[in-house]
Design an enzyme around this catalytic site. Structure first.
Site, PDB file in Angstrom:
ATOM      1  N   HIS A 155     -37.927  58.645  70.239  1.00 35.50           N
ATOM      2  CA  HIS A 155     -36.654  59.364  70.208  1.00 35.50           C
ATOM      3  C   HIS A 155     -35.696  58.750  69.205  1.00 35.50           C
ATOM      4  O   HIS A 155     -36.028  57.820  68.475  1.00 35.50           O
ATOM      5  CB  HIS A 155     -36.043  59.457  71.617  1.00 35.50           C
ATOM      6  N   CYS A 167     -38.904  52.762  75.258  1.00 35.98           N
ATOM      7  CA  CYS A 167     -39.319  53.740  74.252  1.00 35.98           C
ATOM      8  C   CYS A 167     -39.341  53.121  72.861  1.00 35.98           C
ATOM      9  O   CYS A 167     -38.906  51.991  72.652  1.00 35.98           O
ATOM     10  CB  CYS A 167     -38.341  54.908  74.247  1.00 35.98           C
TER      11      CYS A 167
END
Length: 191
Positions: A155, A167
């Protein structure tokens, strides 16, 4: 007689350049919370989890899981950008979209509709722009094991590449450029 494609035209697919087979993510020397993503010849700075790259992922440990993962597709926020050019399947994020991170819930590590009273879930429609475009990495997806980590995405990074919850995050412009080279057969190797 059929016209033979020129070398630069051979790998075109729906307006996307030739898709990459593998992305590789390595931690930066001296700061395990930041990394470098290798995409072909390009080296792109990225943020990793606050716990660095971990061998065994646990919910809430802040680590980015070590391993090789498929890119399952993802979503984009249509009020903040046009649909990114990519061969990956993308859908529009909606204000009621969430991702279940509640280890007690049968929907753990899956998309969920919000509000979901009594269930811990991450909101996908964010005001900070981090999920303006998000790609679901195939971590803990088959079979899903409660507590082994949820919502591991590719992301948009915060300014300064501050750590994620696990992430891999890139500058928005870098992520949008990279998406043009990603497809269903692309794999990401973290570690």
């Amino acid at each position: 007689m059929t016209k033979r494609p020129r070398p630069h035209e051979r790998h075109r697919d729906s307006g996307t350049a030739r898709t990459l087979a593998t992305l590789k993510v390595h931690p930066r020397v001296g700061d395990r919370r930041k990394g470098l993503l290798q995409a072909g010849a390009a080296i792109i700075p990225c943020a990793l989890g606050a716990g660095g790259i971990v061998q065994v992922k646990r919910e809430g440990d802040g680590g980015s899981p070590r391993g090789r993962f498929r890119l399952r597709g993802g979503s984009y926020r249509p009020d903040n950008l046009a649909r990114p050019v990519t061969a990956l399947p993308l859908r529009r994020t909606a204000p009621g979209d969430g991702w279940c991170d509640d280890v007690r819930d049968r929907r753990y590590n899956r998309p969920i509709a919000l509000p979901a009273p009594g269930v811990s879930a991450e909101r996908m429609w964010r005001d900070d722009g981090l999920y303006d475009v998000v790609i679901d990495l195939d971590h803990n997806r088959g079979p899903i094991r409660p507590g082994r980590g949820s919502a591991i995405f590719l992301h948009v990074a915060r300014p300064g590449y501050t750590p994620t919850e696990g992430c891999v995050a890139l500058k928005r412009a870098d992520l949008l450029r990279l998406l043009r080279r990603l497809g269903p057969r692309t794999r990401i190797v973290i570690g």
